[in-house]
Design an enzyme around this catalytic site. Structure first.
Site, PDB file in Angstrom:
ATOM      1  N   ARG A 539       1.098  -0.853  -0.410  1.00 17.51           N
ATOM      2  CA  ARG A 539      -0.122   0.177  -0.304  1.00 17.51           C
ATOM      3  C   ARG A 539       0.854   1.089  -0.148  1.00 17.51           C
ATOM      4  O   ARG A 539       1.902   1.036   0.255  1.00 17.51           O
ATOM      5  CB  ARG A 539      -0.801   0.025   0.863  1.00 17.51           C
ATOM      6  CG  ARG A 539      -2.086  -1.043   1.228  1.00 17.51           C
ATOM      7  CD  ARG A 539      -2.660  -0.567   2.219  1.00 17.51           C
ATOM      8  NE  ARG A 539      -2.477  -0.956   3.726  1.00 17.51           N
ATOM      9  CZ  ARG A 539      -3.162  -0.664   4.645  1.00 17.51           C
ATOM     10  NH1 ARG A 539      -4.237  -0.263   5.000  1.00 17.51           N
ATOM     11  NH2 ARG A 539      -2.598  -0.106   6.209  1.00 17.51           N
ATOM     12  N   SER A 603       8.683  -4.881   5.800  1.00 15.30           N
ATOM     13  CA  SER A 603       7.776  -5.915   6.994  1.00 15.30           C
ATOM     14  C   SER A 603       8.869  -7.229   6.917  1.00 15.30           C
ATOM     15  O   SER A 603       8.509  -8.501   6.721  1.00 15.30           O
ATOM     16  CB  SER A 603       6.675  -6.268   7.165  1.00 15.30           C
ATOM     17  OG  SER A 603       5.786  -5.364   6.919  1.00 15.30           O
ATOM     18  N   ASP A 657       6.888  -3.652  10.329  1.00 14.33           N
ATOM     19  CA  ASP A 657       5.193  -3.641  10.480  1.00 14.33           C
ATOM     20  C   ASP A 657       5.007  -3.541  12.361  1.00 14.33           C
ATOM     21  O   ASP A 657       3.709  -2.866  12.423  1.00 14.33           O
ATOM     22  CB  ASP A 657       3.626  -4.621   9.756  1.00 14.33           C
ATOM     23  CG  ASP A 657       5.017  -5.823   9.754  1.00 14.33           C
ATOM     24  OD1 ASP A 657       5.656  -6.722  10.685  1.00 14.33           O
ATOM     25  OD2 ASP A 657       4.037  -6.677   9.031  1.00 14.33           O
TER      26      ASP A 657
HETATM   27  C1  BG6 Z   1      -1.302  -5.119   7.804  1.00 13.02           C
HETATM   28  C2  BG6 Z   1      -0.388  -4.124   7.995  1.00 13.02           C
HETATM   29  O1  BG6 Z   1      -2.383  -4.569   8.883  1.00 13.02           O
HETATM   30  O2  BG6 Z   1      -0.964  -6.048   8.558  1.00 13.02           O
HETATM   31  C3  BG6 Z   1       0.768  -4.550   7.378  1.00 13.02           C
HETATM   32  O3  BG6 Z   1       0.102  -2.763   8.105  1.00 13.02           O
HETATM   33  C4  BG6 Z   1       1.103  -5.693   7.761  1.00 13.02           C
HETATM   34  O4  BG6 Z   1       2.545  -4.287   7.521  1.00 13.02           O
HETATM   35  C5  BG6 Z   1       0.144  -7.073   8.205  1.00 13.02           C
HETATM   36  O5  BG6 Z   1       2.799  -6.191   7.063  1.00 13.02           O
HETATM   37  C6  BG6 Z   1       0.318  -7.951   8.078  1.00 13.02           C
HETATM   38  O6  BG6 Z   1      -1.277  -8.729   8.580  1.00 13.02           O
HETATM   39  P1  BG6 Z   1      -1.096  -9.903   6.738  1.00 13.02           P
HETATM   40  O7  BG6 Z   1      -2.553  -8.852   6.096  1.00 13.02           O
HETATM   41  O8  BG6 Z   1      -0.429  -9.406   5.968  1.00 13.02           O
HETATM   42  O9  BG6 Z   1      -0.607 -11.201   7.095  1.00 13.02           O
HETATM   43  C1  GLC Z   2       7.906 -11.929   9.299  1.00 16.24           C
HETATM   44  C2  GLC Z   2       8.975 -10.640   9.117  1.00 16.24           C
HETATM   45  C3  GLC Z   2       9.087  -9.895  10.260  1.00 16.24           C
HETATM   46  C4  GLC Z   2       7.242  -9.414  10.358  1.00 16.24           C
HETATM   47  C5  GLC Z   2       6.059 -10.233  10.090  1.00 16.24           C
HETATM   48  C6  GLC Z   2       4.712 -10.011  10.091  1.00 16.24           C
HETATM   49  O1  GLC Z   2       8.282 -12.277   9.966  1.00 16.24           O
HETATM   50  O2  GLC Z   2      10.558 -11.810   9.179  1.00 16.24           O
HETATM   51  O3  GLC Z   2       9.802  -8.545   9.982  1.00 16.24           O
HETATM   52  O4  GLC Z   2       7.203  -8.621  10.799  1.00 16.24           O
HETATM   53  O5  GLC Z   2       6.733 -11.094   8.722  1.00 16.24           O
HETATM   54  O6  GLC Z   2       4.655  -9.573   8.873  1.00 16.24           O
END
Ligand code: BG6
Ligand code: GLC
Ligand code: GLC
Length: 830
Positions: A539, A603, A657
């Site tokens: 996003r 992330s 994240d």
């Molecule tokens: C979202 C965050 O709400 O959740 C992201 O903004 C994050 O950064 C995500 O990676 C994690 O959940 P999902 O949908 O990816 O696996």
């Molecule tokens: C994976 C990544 C980590 C992140 C997590 C959740 O573990 O290594 O950085 O926070 O996924 O998205």
């Protein structure tokens, strides 16, 4: 010549006169098709009543669920024992079903008497006797050393809540054993068997003889979905739609219903059709007022009906010149076998004469003709009444299936049907007349209900062993409190390793400093751009924050897809793509000229030296772009912006994240000091005391640590709770050996774990009929959203099945239950 004709005429006339006389006398027993159609309609209403929750308690026709859900499919196999109690003969059987390509059943059996002391004694004596006979049988067959599953055909009305249990509603026919009514007959049998140490059997199924018959015939003809008995008693069962059976949970598939049609009329609904003879039979029976339909039809009563009629006719001077013998006055002196003999095609008349003489009568030729016709009327009425009730069942089946024409098979058994010379023909003919839109095949059960009971037992046995295997597999996903405490302690230890200078470099839980030293205090304000990369979605956002009295956060965002080939292409391609998305977003928001500060939620594990520097340690989850690991992702983003040369951005922060989440929540709740992601991946950050973070200078205050706990276990420390499915998922992933904890807990992997288990279950023949389909072989079909959906409480099985079908998995109702359980076990552990 003339004399011969005269003689023939004389005989015909004589016969006609006798027949007319009897017809007139028994006109009430001769049922027209209109009456039969009326009986059929009444029985249809009775069936509905018996199935409905509210009407059931007062319904005469009990419509008892049997917990038999399928007809044999030919995959049954093994050695079984069966008991067959309640018909004209008590039998013990051994049934061997083998699957060697062609279906093959071998049976050995032995009959045992049921003397009156047993049928009219007490319950303990009855079941001890049954156990004795079983032991004797096993002794004779030399099979006492082995353990056998056993099916119990018990031909009386029983309320079942499961297949292996049944509470006797009431005795019928010639049984009246004290202390058994309203008790569970299988547990009494088990109790009697346990008392003796020489036999070891597992009572797995209790089946009515109708059900046994349907299953026996179903083994040879898969179309068989009705079982009827016309013997000592009469009754029928058929496959009903689960959604119509109020007394049993669930709407899926079908279940066999034991109608207990013998009790039809017990509420008075057949009183207009019952004759004085029927009333007399009833009064002289051991269960007056009960089984009124049965008493008009079945073998236990037909002979007696004939006797009562003959007696009355003799008394009126219509037979035997009014002479009555002592035998004719004696109850049960005429039996159904006599009726059958008298109605034999050629010898019938001669048989009649002999039987009457046996009874101490001296019948004339006319008497014999008249008596034979009485038999015909009585047995014909029996066939007519059965036909009407059967026609009701067939109509119900046809309507349940919404068919214009029904093609089906009726499995049928019983001494009356089998030994009476005209009965089958008559029954078939009337049924075909009453339901012309049903093509019915009547299949005589050659080997009795015992074989069917063995089939039911075989299915039960298979289910028991399947259940065991499934439970064993799923048990490996269960974590005890001790397990959890162990995981907690180990995690605690790993967190500490990660923080210590000497061990940090080799720690599997990396404990990365984030250079975020405080959570928001509400005074923050301004316009910011943000990128969010690494979850399900990529996003780009514009965030406007206002402080003070009109404190608010407004966000505008756009989701972009990152194609797999970019996720796993080169680093340059990935960052070019990201910049391309940013350009589109700026264009879309109309802010291409503005150089806004940007925060980059990235992330993945990054080693940071400051808030705006982060070297990617290694990719996790679904990313694998080349030339990125070890590089600073902020630099890579800056270079990509430069390459594009369209706009400029001021990258001020790179955050994980988890950190982003903690900050989002911290803005609302100042106590927030942990950020947790349970998404595509799994991770946690938290505020740690600076003095504990040995790898960062300074001891004052706190700093947020991105634990990267997904890597927990990469040194093998939680191998004891990892299953072979976890190992398979790991081996098939982009980063084998890495992120072991994440692979047991996060969305990207749960579906894969489920898929591995399903494959294994299928290999063991426990699912999908043992067929591993192309879809099941496809990595990633179980996205997290499907898992959540399947596990939703409100979802009926039918919907689960539909989801599976969408995924290309052709599942039965039972399959759907298992899949749901597997999903539950995997997500619960996570
Ligand atoms: C979202 C965050 O709400 O959740 C992201 O903004 C994050 O950064 C995500 O990676 C994690 O959940 P999902 O949908 O990816 O696996
Ligand atoms: C994976 C990544 C980590 C992140 C997590 C959740 O573990 O290594 O950085 O926070 O996924 O998205
Ligand atoms: C009686 C019993 C019934 C059985 C039938 C035929 O009607 O109540 O359970 O099926 O006899 O044996």
């Amino acid at each position: 010549m003339f004399a011969v004709h005269l003689l023939a005429f004389y005989f015909t006339k004589l016969k006609e006169d006798q027949i007319k006389k009897v017809d007139r006398f028994l006109y009430h027993m001769r049922l027209s098709d209109d009456i039969l159609l009326d009986v059929m309609t009444r029985f249809q209403a009775e069936m509905v009543k018996g199935l409905e929750r509210d009407a059931h308690p007062t319904a005469a026709v009990k419509m008892l669920p049997t917990f038999v859900r399928s007809i044999p499919d030919g995959s049954e196999k093994g050695d079984f024992l069966a008991l067959d109690l309640g018909g004209s003969k008590f039998r013990v059987l051994k049934v061997k079903v083998s699957e060697d390509g062609k279906q093959n059943v071998q049976m050995e059996s032995q009959f045992y008497p049921t003397p009156k002391e047993i049928t009219h004694g007490n319950g303990t004596e009855l079941f001890d006797y049954v156990a004795d006979c079983l032991a004797d049988f096993m002794e004779t067959k030399n099979i006492k050393h082995k353990k056998f599953p056993l099916g119990f055909t018990f031909s009386f009305p029983c309320i079942q809540t499961k297949l292996e249990e049944g509470v006797l509603l009431s005795w019928t026919k010639y049984f009246k054993v004290r202390g058994v009514q309203e008790t569970d007959v299988t547990s009494s049998l088990r109790h009697a068997l346990r008392k003796r140490k020489d036999v070891d059997v597992d009572v797995l199924a209790l089946v009515n003889d109708t059900v046994g018959t349907m299953m026996t015939c179903g083994y040879d003809d898969q179309r068989c979905e009705v079982g009827i008995i016309i013997g000592t008693g009469t009754n029928a069962c058929y496959m009903e739609e689960m959604r119509h059976i109020d007394l049993v949970e669930g709407d899926e598939g079908r279940m066999c219903i034991n109608t207990e049609w013998g009790a039809f009329g017990d509420d008075g609904s057949l009183d207009d059709l019952r004759t004085e003879f029927d009333r007399e039979i009833d009064l002289g029976s051991i269960n007056p007022g009960k089984q009124l339909f049965e008493k008009m039809i079945s073998g236990l009563y037909l002979g007696e009906l004939v006797r009562l009629i003959l007696l009355k006719m003799a008394k009126k001077g219509l037979l035997f010149s009014g002479k009555i013998s002592a035998a004719l006055r004696t109850k049960d002196k005429i039996e159904t076998k006599h009726v059958a003999a008298m109605e034999k095609h050629k010898e019938g008349l001669q048989n009649t004469k002999e039987i009457l003489m046996e009874l101490g009568l001296t019948p004339s030729e006319e008497d014999c003709i008249a008596v034979q016709h009485v038999c015909t009327i009585v047995s014909f009425r029996s066939a007519n009444l059965c036909a009407a009730a059967l026609a009701a069942i067939l109509t119900r089946l046809r309507e349940n299936k919404k068919l214009i024409r029904l093609r089906t098979t009726v499995g049928i058994d019983g001494t009356l049907y089998k030994t009476h010379p005209q009965y089958p023909k008559r029954l078939h003919k009337v049924v075909r007349r009453l339901v012309p839109n049903c093509d019915v095949r009547f299949l005589l059960s050659e080997s009795g209900s015992g074989k069917g009971a063995a089939m039911v037992t075989a299915v039960a046995c298979r289910l028991v062993s399947q259940r065991k295997q499934i439970d064993e597999i799923l048990a490996s996903f269960e974590l005890s409190k001790e397990n959890l405490i162990e995981v907690k302690n180990k995690m605690r230890g790993e967190l500490e390793y990660g923080l210590k200078k000497e061990t940090h470099a080799t720690a599997t839980v990396k404990m990365l400093p984030t250079y975020v030293c405080g959570t928001p205090d509400g005074t923050e304000k301004g316009k910011f751009l943000a990128l969010d990369l690494g979850g399900t979605n990529f996003r780009v956002l514009l965030v406007k924050i206002r402080s003070g009295r009109r404190k608010s956060v407004r966000m505008y965002n756009k989701i972009f897809a990152i194609p797999l080939e970019i996720m796993q292409g080169t680093g340059e391609e990935l960052f070019d793509h990201i910049v391309q998305c940013i350009a589109e977003f700026l264009e879309y928001m109309g802010i291409k000229g503005a150089c806004l500060p940007l925060g980059f939620t990235f992330s993945f594990p990054c080693r940071q030296a400051s808030i705006d520097k982060g070297a990617l340690v290694e990719w996790t989850k679904g990313f694998k772009a080349t030339d990125c690991e070890g590089e600073d992702v902020v630099d890579m983003l800056r270079e990509a912006i430069k390459r594009r040369n369209e706009f400029d951005l001021d990258i001020v922060a790179v955050v994980n994240d988890t950190v982003g989440t903690m900050m989002t929540c911290g803005y609302e709740d100042p106590n927030c000091e942990i950020g947790f992601i349970a998404g595509t991946g799994s991770n946690v950050c938290y505020m740690e005391e600076m003095k504990n973070i040995e790898i960062v200078e300074g001891t004052e205050g706190k700093m947020c640590i991105n634990t990267e706990w997904g890597g927990f276990g990469d040194n093998g420390c939680i191998d004891s709770i990892r299953t072979k499915y976890d190992k398979e998922v790991d081996e098939g992933s982009l980063n084998p050996g890495k992120q072991r904890y994440e692979k047991m807990t996060s969305g990207m992997y749960l579906g894969e774990i489920v898929r591995q288990i399903l494959i294994d279950l299928t290999k063991h023949g426990l699912l999908f009929r043992g067929q591993i389909s192309e879809s099941l072989r496809t990595r990633g079909i179980f996205e997290t959203k499907f898992l959540s959906h399947i596990e939703s409480d409100r979802l009926a099985l039918l919907q689960v099945r539909r989801i599976l079908q969408q995924l290309g998995l052709d599942s039965t109702c039972d399959d759907s239950i298992i899949v749901k359980e597997v999903c539950g076990a995997v997500s619960k552990r996570a």
